[in-house]
Design a protein around this motif. Sequence first.
Motif, short mmCIF file in Angstrom:
data_model
loop_
_atom_site.label_atom_id
_atom_site.label_comp_id
_atom_site.label_asym_id
_atom_site.label_seq_id
_atom_site.Cartn_x
_atom_site.Cartn_y
_atom_site.Cartn_z
N ARG A 1 9.92 -36.82 5.04
CA ARG A 1 9.80 -37.62 6.15
C ARG A 1 10.28 -39.10 5.46
O ARG A 1 10.36 -39.27 3.95
N ASP A 2 11.07 -39.81 6.07
CA ASP A 2 11.54 -41.20 5.85
C ASP A 2 10.47 -42.13 5.26
O ASP A 2 9.38 -42.10 5.98
N TYR A 3 10.98 -42.79 4.19
CA TYR A 3 9.60 -43.49 3.48
C TYR A 3 9.51 -44.57 4.49
O TYR A 3 8.07 -45.01 4.49
N ALA A 4 10.21 -45.42 5.08
CA ALA A 4 10.06 -46.19 6.05
C ALA A 4 9.00 -45.86 7.16
O ALA A 4 8.21 -46.66 7.41
N LEU A 5 9.11 -44.56 7.73
CA LEU A 5 8.31 -44.22 8.62
C LEU A 5 7.21 -43.87 8.07
O LEU A 5 6.12 -44.17 8.74
N LEU A 6 6.96 -43.31 6.91
CA LEU A 6 5.59 -43.22 5.95
C LEU A 6 4.88 -44.55 6.19
O LEU A 6 3.71 -44.70 6.26
N ARG A 7 5.68 -45.67 5.75
CA ARG A 7 4.99 -46.90 5.76
C ARG A 7 4.53 -47.23 7.03
O ARG A 7 3.24 -47.74 7.24
N THR A 8 5.14 -47.39 8.13
CA THR A 8 4.68 -47.64 9.36
C THR A 8 3.62 -46.67 9.77
O THR A 8 2.79 -47.17 10.61
N GLU A 9 3.51 -45.48 9.40
CA GLU A 9 2.37 -44.54 9.84
C GLU A 9 1.13 -45.04 8.95
O GLU A 9 0.21 -44.97 9.54
N LEU A 10 1.35 -45.44 7.87
CA LEU A 10 0.17 -46.00 7.09
C LEU A 10 -0.43 -47.24 7.59
O LEU A 10 -1.61 -47.48 7.92
N GLY A 11 0.30 -48.13 8.08
CA GLY A 11 -0.06 -49.26 8.48
C GLY A 11 -0.89 -48.93 10.02
O GLY A 11 -1.69 -49.68 10.13
N LYS A 12 -0.34 -48.10 10.96
CA LYS A 12 -1.03 -47.60 12.15
C LYS A 12 -2.20 -47.04 11.57
O LYS A 12 -3.34 -47.25 12.32
N ALA A 13 -2.43 -46.20 10.55
CA ALA A 13 -3.46 -45.53 10.10
C ALA A 13 -4.54 -46.59 9.59
O ALA A 13 -5.84 -46.38 10.02
N LEU A 14 -4.36 -47.65 8.92
CA LEU A 14 -5.23 -48.62 8.46
C LEU A 14 -5.69 -49.37 9.79
O LEU A 14 -6.90 -49.59 9.46
N ARG A 15 -4.94 -49.58 10.60
CA ARG A 15 -5.51 -50.50 11.76
C ARG A 15 -6.47 -49.65 12.66
O ARG A 15 -7.18 -50.07 13.10
N LYS A 16 -6.35 -48.22 12.42
CA LYS A 16 -7.26 -47.38 13.25
C LYS A 16 -8.44 -47.22 12.60
O LYS A 16 -9.50 -47.10 13.23
N ALA B 1 3.15 -45.25 -4.18
CA ALA B 1 3.72 -46.32 -3.59
C ALA B 1 3.68 -47.02 -2.26
O ALA B 1 3.50 -48.16 -2.09
N LEU B 2 3.38 -46.18 -1.33
CA LEU B 2 2.79 -46.59 -0.21
C LEU B 2 1.40 -47.45 -0.27
O LEU B 2 1.16 -48.53 0.19
N ALA B 3 0.40 -46.68 -1.24
CA ALA B 3 -0.98 -47.44 -1.37
C ALA B 3 -0.69 -48.96 -2.07
O ALA B 3 -1.19 -49.81 -1.71
N ARG B 4 0.35 -49.02 -3.11
CA ARG B 4 0.45 -50.17 -3.77
C ARG B 4 1.12 -51.28 -2.82
O ARG B 4 0.82 -52.42 -2.87
N GLU B 5 2.12 -50.85 -1.68
CA GLU B 5 2.64 -51.80 -0.75
C GLU B 5 1.61 -52.33 0.38
O GLU B 5 1.61 -53.44 0.46
N LEU B 6 1.05 -51.41 0.65
CA LEU B 6 0.12 -51.85 2.03
C LEU B 6 -1.58 -51.94 1.63
O LEU B 6 -2.25 -52.95 2.36
N LEU B 7 -2.06 -51.19 0.84
CA LEU B 7 -3.58 -51.38 0.73
C LEU B 7 -3.87 -52.55 0.19
O LEU B 7 -5.05 -53.14 0.50
N ALA B 8 -3.21 -53.19 -0.73
CA ALA B 8 -3.39 -54.35 -1.38
C ALA B 8 -3.94 -55.53 -0.15
O ALA B 8 -5.10 -56.19 -0.48
N GLU B 9 -3.06 -55.40 0.96
CA GLU B 9 -3.47 -56.55 1.82
C GLU B 9 -4.14 -56.02 3.12
O GLU B 9 -4.73 -57.11 3.89
#
Length: 136
Positions: free
Chosen positions: A88-103, A61-69
């Motif tokens: 972990r809270d899903y919203a927290l995982l989403r922000t962590e994935l955004g941070k990881a993608l920027r890294k 679900a995280l990948a569908r939301e963030l990896l496409a863009e």
Amino acid sequence: MLDKRRDFLAANAGKRAPMPGFVLLMRPRDDGDETMRIGFTVTKKIGNAVVRNRMKRRLRALARELLAERGVAGADHVLIGRNGGVERDYALLRTELGKALRKVTPQLPATSVANTTSAANPSTPAKAGAQVGKRP
């Protein structure tokens, strides 16, 4: 979708962004193909099959939301579930994935960013022959 062990091992040689709920691996393929591939892995250390499948569903679900863009075109991305990821809270995982993608995303050089912003600056004279600093 990554499904061969050699693809996962190749991605392990790329960039790594560890987060509390997961680890993101990213490796550009450099084969001319612009498609993004994604793989998921959750080990038995995380829990039984129910827990592992729940973690994989959250990662998908995280990948569908963030990896496409925000993902890197022409690269392999691997999400490895960690022990605390299920709770972990899903919203927290989403922000962590955004941070990881920027890294792990390759950044533009600072000089090219400065040149593109100054070229688009509307305060610079646009007319040919316009003089800056002289009074009429």
